[in-house]
Motif scaffolding. Sequence first.
Motif, PDB file in Angstrom:
ATOM      1  N   ILE A  84       0.805  -1.237   0.000  1.00 27.20           N
ATOM      2  CA  ILE A  84       0.000   0.000   0.000  1.00 27.20           C
ATOM      3  C   ILE A  84       0.830   1.275   0.000  1.00 27.20           C
ATOM      4  CG2 ILE A  84      -2.119  -0.977   0.987  1.00 27.20           C
ATOM      5  CD1 ILE A  84      -1.181   0.088   3.702  1.00 27.20           C
ATOM      6  N   GLY A  85       2.115   1.177   0.302  1.00 23.99           N
ATOM      7  CA  GLY A  85       2.954   2.372   0.317  1.00 23.99           C
ATOM      8  C   GLY A  85       2.863   3.099   1.647  1.00 23.99           C
ATOM      9  N   ASN A  86       3.413   4.316   1.681  1.00 23.71           N
ATOM     10  CA  ASN A  86       3.496   5.060   2.937  1.00 23.71           C
ATOM     11  C   ASN A  86       2.170   5.748   3.271  1.00 23.71           C
ATOM     12  OD1 ASN A  86       6.151   4.295   3.227  1.00 23.71           O
ATOM     13  ND2 ASN A  86       6.938   6.072   2.111  1.00 23.71           N
ATOM     14  N   GLN A  87       2.150   6.275   4.486  1.00 22.48           N
ATOM     15  CA  GLN A  87       0.935   6.949   4.966  1.00 22.48           C
ATOM     16  C   GLN A  87       0.603   8.197   4.143  1.00 22.48           C
ATOM     17  OE1 GLN A  87       1.374   8.158   9.027  1.00 22.48           O
ATOM     18  NE2 GLN A  87      -0.438   7.047   9.647  1.00 22.48           N
ATOM     19  N   LYS A  88      -0.691   8.452   3.954  1.00 25.90           N
ATOM     20  CA  LYS A  88      -1.113   9.662   3.245  1.00 25.90           C
ATOM     21  C   LYS A  88      -1.280  10.812   4.244  1.00 25.90           C
ATOM     22  CE  LYS A  88      -3.628   7.101  -0.267  1.00 25.90           C
ATOM     23  NZ  LYS A  88      -4.899   6.720  -0.812  1.00 25.90           N
ATOM     24  N   PRO A  89      -1.164  12.077   3.866  1.00 31.18           N
ATOM     25  CA  PRO A  89      -0.818  12.561   2.541  1.00 31.18           C
ATOM     26  C   PRO A  89       0.656  12.331   2.237  1.00 31.18           C
ATOM     27  CG  PRO A  89      -0.988  14.415   4.063  1.00 31.18           C
ATOM     28  CD  PRO A  89      -1.361  13.192   4.814  1.00 31.18           C
ATOM     29  N   ARG A  90       0.938  12.009   0.970  1.00 32.38           N
ATOM     30  CA  ARG A  90       2.302  11.638   0.605  1.00 32.38           C
ATOM     31  C   ARG A  90       2.707  12.229  -0.747  1.00 32.38           C
ATOM     32  NH1 ARG A  90       0.584   5.271  -0.233  1.00 32.38           N
ATOM     33  NH2 ARG A  90      -0.944   5.700  -1.841  1.00 32.38           N
ATOM     34  N   MET A  91       1.861  13.135  -1.252  1.00 30.62           N
ATOM     35  CA  MET A  91       2.230  13.843  -2.491  1.00 30.62           C
ATOM     36  C   MET A  91       1.890  15.323  -2.311  1.00 30.62           C
ATOM     37  SD  MET A  91       1.043  13.376  -6.427  1.00 30.62           S
ATOM     38  CE  MET A  91       0.901  11.649  -6.621  1.00 30.62           C
ATOM     39  N   GLY A 145       6.414   5.614  -1.476  1.00 25.95           N
ATOM     40  CA  GLY A 145       6.858   4.342  -0.880  1.00 25.95           C
ATOM     41  C   GLY A 145       6.428   3.112  -1.660  1.00 25.95           C
ATOM     42  N   PHE A 146       6.535   3.210  -2.990  1.00 19.15           N
ATOM     43  CA  PHE A 146       6.244   2.061  -3.876  1.00 19.15           C
ATOM     44  C   PHE A 146       4.851   1.475  -3.639  1.00 19.15           C
ATOM     45  CE2 PHE A 146      11.058   0.753  -4.193  1.00 19.15           C
ATOM     46  CZ  PHE A 146      11.282   1.874  -4.964  1.00 19.15           C
ATOM     47  N   SER A 191      15.104   5.368  -4.870  1.00 20.83           N
ATOM     48  CA  SER A 191      13.977   6.076  -4.271  1.00 20.83           C
ATOM     49  C   SER A 191      14.337   6.422  -2.827  1.00 20.83           C
ATOM     50  CB  SER A 191      12.728   5.200  -4.293  1.00 20.83           C
ATOM     51  OG  SER A 191      11.776   5.772  -3.429  1.00 20.83           O
ATOM     52  N   PRO A 192      14.063   7.680  -2.413  1.00 21.38           N
ATOM     53  CA  PRO A 192      14.373   8.031  -1.016  1.00 21.38           C
ATOM     54  C   PRO A 192      13.270   7.588  -0.054  1.00 21.38           C
ATOM     55  CG  PRO A 192      13.601   9.975  -2.210  1.00 21.38           C
ATOM     56  CD  PRO A 192      13.573   8.831  -3.191  1.00 21.38           C
ATOM     57  N   ASN A 193      12.200   6.984  -0.582  1.00 22.64           N
ATOM     58  CA  ASN A 193      11.029   6.728   0.260  1.00 22.64           C
ATOM     59  C   ASN A 193      10.887   5.294   0.744  1.00 22.64           C
ATOM     60  OD1 ASN A 193      10.387   9.427  -0.276  1.00 22.64           O
ATOM     61  ND2 ASN A 193       9.396   8.836  -2.195  1.00 22.64           N
ATOM     62  N   THR A 194      11.893   4.465   0.465  1.00 19.78           N
ATOM     63  CA  THR A 194      11.926   3.095   0.997  1.00 19.78           C
ATOM     64  C   THR A 194      13.191   3.005   1.839  1.00 19.78           C
ATOM     65  OG1 THR A 194      10.727   2.147  -0.865  1.00 19.78           O
ATOM     66  CG2 THR A 194      12.126   0.631   0.352  1.00 19.78           C
TER      67      THR A 194
END
Length: 334
Positions: free
Chosen positions: A93-100, A114-115, A175-178
Amino acid sequence: MFYYLIRKLLFLIDPEKSHTLVFKYLNVKYIQILIGLFLKPIPSIPIKCMGLKFPNKVGLAAGMDKNGEYINFFSKLGFGFIELGTVTPLPQIGNQKPRMFRIFQSEAIINNMGFNNLGIDNLIYNIKKSKFKGIIGVNIGKNKNTSIKNATNDYLICIEKIYYYASYIAINISSPNTKNLRNLQYGILFKNLLKNIKIKQKEMHQKYSKYVPIAIKISPDLSKNEIIYISNQLIKFKIDAVIATNTTSDHLYKKNKKKIKGGLSGLPLQKKSNDVVSILHKQLKRKIPIIGVGGINSLHSAKKKIKLGAELIQIYSGLIYHGPKLIRNIIKKL
Ligand SMILES: Cc1cc2nc3c(=O)[nH]c(=O)nc-3n(C[C@H](O)[C@H](O)[C@H](O)COP(=O)(O)O)c2cc1C
């Protein structure tokens, strides 16, 4: 003009929600037919790179169509190639929202996705369904729950599954988000990864009698020495291309007095990724092609990236801020 009007409305909504909304409508068959009527095909200016024949130099960067749901739409915009993903072996599911987040005044985006993706099997299903005959790159990554020590295995699983369906495969280690993903760009972890993906590529080449090039996507936050080290390893292991760059974590944008978490893309990234392309070019001396991405928002910036050594270019944030016209203008005038 029309795009800027739509953009004004869309920019009133949360970025991720407006992304989902736009793409929901793009998948309606009649809207696709309408788009096809408005967007006349652009004459192709073929170029050879990584042993593949591209209709033009301008591609869609990874992250916009993570699950391969809009392949035919993006090809209608004129892109010479489309990079799907990042996908991982298992859906997540990726990282917590908000994430954009949009930074409108800077023409930038910060993302901490977060992919989030539906997994490699779903992507294969969508590629098959699209019946698309153009160039498809598939950008692969590791699942959040896979440790960095075992990360190579996730890349090998994805290569094995996607090999037959991809024109090229992009290995995302930037990616800096993983958490810790970027560690794969250094030392023994990097060498081990390159060694094992080359072994897998050879095995798949024999199995399918088809050579699928592999590109490595790197970060803009590397030092000059680190870029030189990476270049030397890419040559040593005969990697087919390098994609420079992903988003940068080197920014100070804040919301409610707190630094916004995630990687920055768009105009403020342009200089940083251009510098990486320059160093790579000096080091690689065209032995390995460079796919330049980061901050392209005009014909001028596209030309500059190519002048600095990029053989192909990719765009993400520029498309959000300037719409399809930017892509068509760059392709026609390059
Ligand atoms: C919302 C968003 C999601 C992204 N997702 C991915 C991704 O999944 N994999 C990847 O390799 N790059 C991803 N990127 C990075 C882009 O592919 C590109 O490298 C970066 O945005 C720089 O190009 P640009 O300045 O044209 O946006 C993402 C970028 C954005 C803005």
